[in-house]
Structure formats: C-alpha cells, structure tokens
Design a protein around this motif. Structure first.
Motif, PDB file in Angstrom:
ATOM      1  N   ALA A 465       0.866  -1.180   0.000  1.00  0.00           N
ATOM      2  CA  ALA A 465       0.000   0.000   0.000  1.00  0.00           C
ATOM      3  C   ALA A 465       0.899   1.225   0.000  1.00  0.00           C
ATOM      4  CB  ALA A 465      -0.921   0.019   1.210  1.00  0.00           C
ATOM      5  N   SER A 466       0.577   2.192  -0.828  1.00  0.00           N
ATOM      6  CA  SER A 466       1.384   3.411  -0.878  1.00  0.00           C
ATOM      7  C   SER A 466       0.478   4.620  -1.026  1.00  0.00           C
ATOM      8  CB  SER A 466       2.369   3.368  -2.056  1.00  0.00           C
ATOM      9  OG  SER A 466       1.678   3.378  -3.291  1.00  0.00           O
ATOM     10  N   VAL A 467       0.967   5.739  -0.538  1.00  0.00           N
ATOM     11  CA  VAL A 467       0.394   7.044  -0.852  1.00  0.00           C
ATOM     12  C   VAL A 467       1.516   7.895  -1.415  1.00  0.00           C
ATOM     13  CG1 VAL A 467      -0.465   9.203   0.118  1.00  0.00           C
ATOM     14  CG2 VAL A 467      -1.550   7.071   0.731  1.00  0.00           C
ATOM     15  N   ALA A 468       1.268   8.485  -2.580  1.00  0.00           N
ATOM     16  CA  ALA A 468       2.189   9.464  -3.144  1.00  0.00           C
ATOM     17  C   ALA A 468       1.548  10.835  -3.008  1.00  0.00           C
ATOM     18  CB  ALA A 468       2.476   9.150  -4.613  1.00  0.00           C
ATOM     19  N   TRP A 469       2.363  11.821  -2.675  1.00  0.00           N
ATOM     20  CA  TRP A 469       1.910  13.206  -2.591  1.00  0.00           C
ATOM     21  C   TRP A 469       2.569  13.973  -3.731  1.00  0.00           C
ATOM     22  CZ3 TRP A 469       4.522  11.270   2.009  1.00  0.00           C
ATOM     23  CH2 TRP A 469       3.650  10.763   2.976  1.00  0.00           C
ATOM     24  N   TRP A 470       1.780  14.709  -4.516  1.00  0.00           N
ATOM     25  CA  TRP A 470       2.362  15.442  -5.631  1.00  0.00           C
ATOM     26  C   TRP A 470       1.468  16.620  -6.024  1.00  0.00           C
ATOM     27  CZ3 TRP A 470      -0.624  11.140  -6.553  1.00  0.00           C
ATOM     28  CH2 TRP A 470      -1.542  11.167  -7.613  1.00  0.00           C
ATOM     29  N   TYR A 471       2.020  17.492  -6.870  1.00  0.00           N
ATOM     30  CA  TYR A 471       1.288  18.620  -7.451  1.00  0.00           C
ATOM     31  C   TYR A 471       1.244  18.436  -8.953  1.00  0.00           C
ATOM     32  CZ  TYR A 471       1.910  20.954  -2.950  1.00  0.00           C
ATOM     33  OH  TYR A 471       1.879  21.276  -1.615  1.00  0.00           O
ATOM     34  N   GLN A 472       0.113  18.840  -9.555  1.00  0.00           N
ATOM     35  CA  GLN A 472       0.027  18.791 -11.008  1.00  0.00           C
ATOM     36  C   GLN A 472      -1.123  19.644 -11.493  1.00  0.00           C
ATOM     37  OE1 GLN A 472      -1.448  14.468 -11.966  1.00  0.00           O
ATOM     38  NE2 GLN A 472      -2.392  15.887 -13.406  1.00  0.00           N
ATOM     39  N   THR A 473      -1.079  19.984 -12.794  1.00  0.00           N
ATOM     40  CA  THR A 473      -2.221  20.617 -13.448  1.00  0.00           C
ATOM     41  C   THR A 473      -3.269  19.551 -13.712  1.00  0.00           C
ATOM     42  OG1 THR A 473      -1.176  20.275 -15.609  1.00  0.00           O
ATOM     43  CG2 THR A 473      -0.783  22.396 -14.517  1.00  0.00           C
ATOM     44  N   GLU A 474      -4.517  19.971 -13.809  1.00  0.00           N
ATOM     45  CA  GLU A 474      -5.596  19.027 -14.105  1.00  0.00           C
ATOM     46  C   GLU A 474      -5.747  18.862 -15.611  1.00  0.00           C
ATOM     47  OE1 GLU A 474      -6.964  17.150 -12.082  1.00  0.00           O
ATOM     48  OE2 GLU A 474      -6.821  18.059 -10.104  1.00  0.00           O
ATOM     49  N   PRO A 475      -6.327  17.740 -16.073  1.00  0.00           N
ATOM     50  CA  PRO A 475      -6.948  16.686 -15.268  1.00  0.00           C
ATOM     51  C   PRO A 475      -5.920  15.663 -14.790  1.00  0.00           C
ATOM     52  CG  PRO A 475      -7.251  16.179 -17.578  1.00  0.00           C
ATOM     53  CD  PRO A 475      -6.540  17.518 -17.529  1.00  0.00           C
ATOM     54  N   HIS A 476      -6.202  15.036 -13.639  1.00  0.00           N
ATOM     55  CA  HIS A 476      -5.339  13.967 -13.159  1.00  0.00           C
ATOM     56  C   HIS A 476      -5.828  12.624 -13.694  1.00  0.00           C
ATOM     57  CE1 HIS A 476      -8.474  14.355  -9.884  1.00  0.00           C
ATOM     58  NE2 HIS A 476      -8.553  13.065 -10.147  1.00  0.00           N
ATOM     59  N   THR A 477      -4.972  11.623 -13.577  1.00  0.00           N
ATOM     60  CA  THR A 477      -5.289  10.269 -14.034  1.00  0.00           C
ATOM     61  C   THR A 477      -5.729   9.426 -12.845  1.00  0.00           C
ATOM     62  OG1 THR A 477      -3.617  10.425 -15.790  1.00  0.00           O
ATOM     63  CG2 THR A 477      -4.368   8.215 -15.175  1.00  0.00           C
ATOM     64  N   ASP A 478      -6.887   8.789 -12.948  1.00  0.00           N
ATOM     65  CA  ASP A 478      -7.347   7.874 -11.895  1.00  0.00           C
ATOM     66  C   ASP A 478      -6.754   6.495 -12.167  1.00  0.00           C
ATOM     67  OD1 ASP A 478      -8.931   9.608 -10.333  1.00  0.00           O
ATOM     68  OD2 ASP A 478     -10.509   9.534 -11.839  1.00  0.00           O
ATOM     69  N   PHE A 479      -5.632   6.201 -11.510  1.00  0.00           N
ATOM     70  CA  PHE A 479      -4.911   4.956 -11.800  1.00  0.00           C
ATOM     71  C   PHE A 479      -5.210   3.864 -10.792  1.00  0.00           C
ATOM     72  CE2 PHE A 479      -2.091   7.809  -9.454  1.00  0.00           C
ATOM     73  CZ  PHE A 479      -1.642   7.011  -8.409  1.00  0.00           C
ATOM     74  N   PHE A 480      -6.096   4.115  -9.832  1.00  0.00           N
ATOM     75  CA  PHE A 480      -6.483   3.077  -8.879  1.00  0.00           C
ATOM     76  C   PHE A 480      -7.923   3.309  -8.465  1.00  0.00           C
ATOM     77  CE2 PHE A 480      -6.905   1.560  -4.425  1.00  0.00           C
ATOM     78  CZ  PHE A 480      -6.700   0.210  -4.659  1.00  0.00           C
ATOM     79  N   THR A 481      -8.722   2.233  -8.461  1.00  0.00           N
ATOM     80  CA  THR A 481     -10.111   2.311  -8.015  1.00  0.00           C
ATOM     81  C   THR A 481     -10.178   1.938  -6.546  1.00  0.00           C
ATOM     82  OG1 THR A 481     -10.929   1.748 -10.226  1.00  0.00           O
ATOM     83  CG2 THR A 481     -12.452   1.465  -8.383  1.00  0.00           C
ATOM     84  N   MET A 482     -10.566   2.895  -5.724  1.00  0.00           N
ATOM     85  CA  MET A 482     -10.641   2.672  -4.290  1.00  0.00           C
ATOM     86  C   MET A 482     -11.757   1.688  -3.963  1.00  0.00           C
ATOM     87  SD  MET A 482      -9.613   3.466  -1.166  1.00  0.00           S
ATOM     88  CE  MET A 482      -8.699   4.996  -1.340  1.00  0.00           C
TER      89      MET A 482
END
Length: 783
Positions: A465-482
């Motif tokens: 299990a990991s959490v990454a913290w980052w900044y970016q312009t939108e839109p973001h990519t949903d790479f994992f379904t909670m």
C-alpha cells in the motif's frame, strides 16, 4: 450544505502574506531555505530532476559496482552540464576518497574520505543534513553549480550509490557553491540544522470541529470558497475507533471536480498503513498524541470540499481542523493542485507497484509513504524505484530501502529523520516514508512512477500500500479504483501455502456456483486466493494434472467461518472423511487440517462435497512426501562467488557432458547426510561468497516422469544427465521441498549435479525424488 467562513475551524489567515514565488537567482542559501519552508512547493517547475546510480545496466539485480566509467582506479559516479545542483547523495557502503567538482574541473570543492562527508567530519556539513541512516548514509546538503559538475570516488569497490541532481533551464542564474560559506549562507545552513533538530510543533491556536459519520456512509465535513490555500490539515480519531485510520477514507475535491484529487485511507494519507504511529516528518505525520498533521500547501481557485467515508459498522467520530491563507489568482496560475492517491494490491510476478501515473499535464512528486507486508521475510525490499517522466527514465534505483535513504533491509531498524524514515520494521513488514523537496521529481507532459518488488518483480503475494503526494495541473489520471471502505483493514495476516503445495485456484475448472476470491475479501488473512463454493452447488472437483506420483500425508487448507458448513473430502475413491468449517467468529481464518495417508497420481481428482446449504472454501493442499532424501553425496569446491558472479560462472563440473567427465573435472570427496539435510559449512573453507557442487546417482528400473523436491540455502542450479533442469538464483534460508522440478529419468543410471551458492550465514541442501512405489535407488559413484 453550508460554506464555511474564514474564522471557522481554526482557518488561520496569514496576515495577508501571499505565497512566495520561486526566485530568479538560485544559490546554496536559496536551496537551504527551501528545505524548511513549504510556500514554494505548489509552484510548477521548469527544470528536471535526475538520478545517477549504480543500478544493474543489464536489468538484473546486481545494483552495485556500476559507474558511468572508470578512469584507472577512479570511478565517475555522476557528471552533468549546468546550470543545476546536486541535491542528494546516498550510499549503503561509502568507501574510498570522494571528490566533487563544481565548474572548476581541476579543483574539487569537496575532497575527503567518502564516509567522513556523511558523518559530520567535513565542515560545515553535519547531521542531520548529512547523516547515517539505518544501514545507509545520506546528504541533502545542496550544491548548486553554474556550468558543470562531476562526482568521483577513488577505489570504490562494489559500491551502491545515488547522486540526485536538478538541471535548471539554460539561462538560469546560479551561484556556484564555494567553501567556506558566506555569512548569509552559513546562517541559512544553521537555520536548517536548528529546525531539523527541533520537534514538529502544531499551531497553538487550533480549534477542532467534531463530526459524526453514520456507519457505511460518506459525509462532507468541510467546504469553502476560493481562491485560497489550505496551509494545514489536522485529524483526530478516538482511540477506541483506531481501526478508522484504515476504514476511514479521506477525499478532497478542488474546484468542483468529480474525481477527487486526494483519496486515501486516513492513516495512509498521513504516512502509515498501520494507523497513527511514531512518524513526524517536517510536512506530514502524527504527533505523540496521535493527531494526523499535514503542512503540504493545497491551493484552489473556486472551492475546496473535504469528504470522509466511514467503513465501520458503527458511527465514526472524527475531529478536524483546517488552516487557510489567501492566494492571488495570478499566483494560482503558476501552481499545481495538490494530489494524494492510495494504491493497494497484492503483488504479482512481473508487475511493478504503481506510485503515480499522470498521462496529461505538468507536475512534480513531493513524497511517498509505503506500507509493505509479506508472508515471510523482507526480500521484497530488493525492488528498485523506476521513475519515467516525459517518456524517459529519470530514476533507476538500487533497492527499496535505498530509495528511503537506508540500506541492507534497514539494517539497524527504525529511523526517523526530517525528510525520510522507517517507522516500522518486523521480520516481514515495513512502513517507510520519503519527502522530495529539492529533489522533487518533475514532469512536463507525463509521469509513470513505479517501484519493483523483489529483485525483478518476483515476490508474489506481498501486500503493498502506498500514498504518493504530488502537485500537477488538471486533469489527473485515476490509476487506482478505491474499494469500499467496509473491506479495508490494517495489513492482513499474511498467508502462503507451503512450498510445492497444490493451489486450489489453479486447479479449479469453471463451474456454476464456484468462484475464486482473494482471501482478504472474506477473512482476516491475505496473500492468496481461495475457491469458494456457494449453494445450491455442493461439489467441487479438482483434477490432479501437474503432479508426479507420490505417497504421503495429505494436508488441506480450508477457510473456517461462522457461516460456513461441513465438507467431505475424497481422493479418487478414497474417502478421507468430513471437515467441519464452522467457527465461532465472523472473521474467516485459514485452518490446516490433516486429512490422511494417500497415494496421489496424475489423472486422479480431489472432490469436496458440501451439504448444499452452506458455503465452503478451500485454498489448497500439501502432500508431506514420504519419499526418501538423497543422503549420500560427492562434494567438490569451493569456487569463488564474488559479487554473485560465481553462480553463473561455468566451473569445470558443470561443463561435463558425462558422468565420467564430471568425476574428472574436480576433486570429489564423499559425505553423508543421515537426516537428508546436507550441511555444507563444515566441508569447505572458505565458506562465504562461494559456490560448491554436489553429485549423486539415481538408478531407475524404467523411464519415468517424476519431480525433484529441492531445498537450498542460498541459490541452486541442477543438471540431470548433463542437462540444466533448474536455475533459482535466490538468497534464502533452507526449507525442505522449497522447489519442485519436473524431470524425466531414463532407464538405468542417471547422474544428478547440484550447484549451491552461499553469500554468508547458513549453507545447506536437501533433495529427494518423488517415488510412490519405492523403485528408485540412490548412490554415489566409486572414486
């Protein structure tokens, strides 16, 4: 719904101080201040961050002793044109003399024994900006340069190393580091050392607001209009609801987006998959009182909305405090949105763990926390970080604990530092974190940030299990379904079948009323799948295909739960009786059940027959073989294995094409292992970083297909009649029957050659051959 006013819930407004933009000139004092401030973090970068390292250029796991080049006895670790800065140095085994050249390639700015640099013996650099760290050493002392840089080490040996650099755009004004530091630069360093040596303190004027979230539901707990910036987020969970750190899910939505930019279990968001723990980085973690804190700035233009999901079966009470500060619309245009995404799975062979995936837009990574737990051991830590940005590899690491600034599987245990740490280490689990401040991983179009598990993604079934913290312009990519919060829990009790077992999920045929489910879905264990049979279906048939005939005690691994029933077990026509799978608890557990003595042959079936009224589930079967071990061997060696190279080196015994050639290829001596465990240590000197060969003869009355059951400490190769039939390069302790090797014996004499390596510690071998009818004979040839 109500819009919160700026005085509610301790939304402390900084005295109309706007966020500070990135400077037009960069010096060591600039980059030192970045290490202890957060205002600059949301600003989008126009530079690159790259890592030089000793990773295995062939794609294997020999991640040491690899350099840009060797110039005589001097290794060049890193070299790059400016403008830029060295922002991080790391090694697991610093040695030799290190020289760091900045602009002037004739006179190094650093020239000292490499270990001294990290241990406070080179002024003005001292802990904690450079420090030992649980088996490794690391420095975050920034070294900017205008034109070029080079890092070299004399006599480096088999060194593990990282040199992390940023490369600024051409034309960036950079003041190259010179020693001694100026008065202003020394003051900036002193302030870093003071802040990093002081405990993290929360604002004194926090006022928490209490929220109650109904069972198995979501509730909006905070909403505010922008433009503004969240400067601090603080969460408290009652001690009696401690599990809510995993079963409570935090989601944050910026500017009316439908997909949350922040989505993670509460505890993981603050850095730990085991809930509130002793973790206090400079920007995120937990206080001694168990308050989760986050100081990552979170800018937004129109709105911010915080939602909590309660996966408990009872109401969840949380207390929340938020700090806000104003930010201008013009500054917002230069910033990225804050993101934090959880990724959770059980590892699969050949597939690395995903940390971040961004398919569009610009951004930069500012931190990672990981929680990892296996069924046994810490071999998963061999995995390297693999960071691809804008279609190119920017980071290729040398090991997971190396990424977290430590070494040798976190050799000295937990460590807590301002930008990194390991807050949990057991014999099979790790919780670690790392912040990227000056070494933020920058992308301009796309990012695919992953980390391996095991040397080559080869540790299957480890809970990551990991959490990454980052900044970016939108839109973001949903790479994992909670998944629903109701199914979440702290890392499950790991489960794995013994080596050479029959796995039910691999044996089951498609059938109505039969499904394959991960154990974590309906038990408190994880790491494998179970075959589940639901009424009215009552029979599960498991064909025995990929086996060799053998006799032994059959062990079944079934799931027991309160709502499960009784199942009858048959092997062929042999009735082994009933097994009661009912338990006294709702939490399922895998139970080991001795079923009886059997003879298994290809083409048979194992049938499980339920009562047609209740569910039953099975994970697999183990056959405790009654086939005898090989107890008489010829031994030859030892042969060198420096740097693990001996395992693949073709020493004379394995070049032989016949038994006679093999006997002439080395000096052999006969030994016995009465209990079947051949302890190699007393037979060889030296007995570390070496390989040795064992030879035996198998006489078969006819041609026959069978299996070798092999256990080894460490790696093992096997030849049968001169043909390589098994190659397993691992570092492990011995367990009987660890490896199954399908072979075909020819009628008459068969010669078996085994190569076993030892890196250090114990060194042993076991081999037996499945022989249901006891027709095989074992011996050693006459010398």
């Amino acid at each position: 719904m109500r819009w919160m006013g700026v005085t509610l819930m301790a939304m402390v407004m900084a005295a109309l101080v706007a966020a500070q933009p990135l400077p037009t000139e960069i010096g060591v004092d600039t980059m030192l201040r970045w290490l202890i401030t957060a205002d600059h973090l949301p600003y989008l970068r126009d530079w690159k961050c790259l890592q030089f390292s000793s990773y295995d250029r062939t794609g294997g796991n020999r991640d040491f002793g690899n350099f840009l080049r060797m110039e005589g006895k001097t290794a060049v670790l890193a070299e790059m044109d400016g403008p830029g800065a060295i922002v991080r140095l790391w090694s697991a085994n610093p040695r030799g003399r290190m020289r760091i050249y900045l602009d002037d390639m004739d006179k190094p700015v650093i020239d000292c024994p490499m270990r001294d640099f990290f241990e406070g013996r080179i002024a003005p650099i001292r802990p904690p900006i450079a420090m030992p760290s649980s088996g490794g050493v690391v420095s975050y002392f920034p070294m900017p340069f205008a034109q070029k840089m080079r890092v070299t080490v004399d006599d480096p040996g088999d060194m593990y190393y990282h040199v992390t650099v940023v490369q600024f755009p051409k034309g960036t004004k950079v003041r190259t580091l010179r020693l001694p530091l100026s008065e202003a630069e020394q003051a900036a360093l002193d302030e870093v050392l003071r802040v990093w040596s002081s405990p993290v303190r929360l604002p004194g004027n926090l006022s928490f607001e209490e929220h109650t979230i109904p069972p198995r539901s979501r509730r909006m707990v905070f909403e505010v209009r922008g433009p503004a910036m969240v400067k601090g987020l603080f969460v408290m969970v009652p001690p009696e609801q401690f599990v809510a750190w995993r079963k409570g899910v935090l989601r944050i939505y910026w500017d009316g987006e439908k997909s949350p930019s922040v989505e993670a279990p509460l505890g993981d968001f603050f850095g730990s998959g085991f809930g509130a723990t002793y973790l206090y980085s400079r920007l995120i973690g937990f206080t001694d009182e168990g308050i989760g804190y986050c100081f990552f700035p979170m800018p937004f233009a129109r709105s911010a909305r915080v939602v909590l999901e309660n996966g408990l079966g009872v109401p969840l009470t949380v207390r929340l405090a938020v700090q806000l500060t104003p930010v201008s619309a013009d500054e917002l245009k230069r910033m990225g949105y804050f993101h934090a995404k959880w990724f959770w799975w059980f590892t699969r062979k050949g597939v690395p763990h995903q940390l971040v995936k961004s398919e569009k837009g610009q951004g930069h990574l500012v931190g990672v926390a990981m929680t990892m737990q296996s069924a046994a051991g810490l071999g998963f830590l061999e995995g390297d970080e693999l960071f691809d940005v804008d279609g190119e590899r920017a980071f290729n690491g040398t090991g997971t604990e190396d990424y977290f600034n430590s070494g040798w599987y976190f050799q000295t245990g937990p460590v807590i530092a301002p930008l990194h740490g390991c807050v949990r280490k057991t014999d099979n689990s790790i919780v670690a974190y790392r912040l990227h401040i000056n070494d933020a991983v920058v992308w301009h179009k796309s990012a695919d940030l992953k980390i391996e598990h095991g040397g080559t993604n080869d540790t299957e079934g480890v809970e990551y299990a990991s959490v990454a913290w980052w900044y970016q312009t939108e839109p973001h990519t949903d790479f994992f379904t909670m998944p629903p919060a109701t199914v979440l829990n702290f890392p499950h009790q790991p489960f794995a079948l013994p080596p050479a077992s029959l796995v039910a999920a691999e044996m089951a045929m498609p059938q109505r009323g039969v499904e394959v489910l991960p154990l974590f879905r309906f038990t408190d264990m994880a790491g494998m799948n179970a075959v589940v049979v639901r009424p009215p279906q009552r029979t599960l048939t498991l064909p025995l295909k990929d086996i060799a005939a053998d006799r032994g005690t059959l062990i079944g691994y079934f799931v027991k739960r309160r709502d499960f029933g009784i199942v009858r077990v048959l092997v062929g026509e042999q009735d082994l009786g009933e097994v009661n799978l009912r338990s006294e608890t709702d939490d399922g557990r895998v139970a080991r059940v001795v079923l009886g003595e059997v003879r298994l042959t290809p083409g048979q079936t194992i049938r499980l027959i339920g009562d047609g009224k209740r569910i039953f589930a099975v994970v697999g079967f183990e056959l405790l073989s009654q086939s005898p071990f090989i107890t008489e061997w010829l031994l030859a060696g030892p042969f060198p294995n420096d740097g693990d190279k001996g395992f693949d080196a073709a020493y004379p015994p394995e070049q032989a094409k016949s038994l006679d050639e093999g006997l002439k290829a080395a000096q052999w001596r006969q030994v016995s292992a009465a209990d079947g465990v051949l302890n190699l240590l007393p037979h060889f000197q030296p007995n570390t970083n070496v390989v040795a060969y064992a030879l035996a003869v198998i006489d078969a009355p006819r041609e026959m297909a069978t299996e070798l059951l092999v256990g080894s400490d460490d790696g093992v190769k096997i030849w049968l009649n001169g043909e390589l039939v098994h190659n397993n390069h691992v570092h492990r302790g011995l367990t009987v029957d660890q490896d199954r090797v399908r072979v075909r014996l020819r009628k008459g004499t068969n010669w078996l050659l085994v190569k076993v390596e030892n890196g250090g510690g114990d060194w042993a071998l076991t081999v037996r051959v499945r022989d249901a009818d006891r027709v095989l004979k074992f011996s050693v040839p006459q010398l």
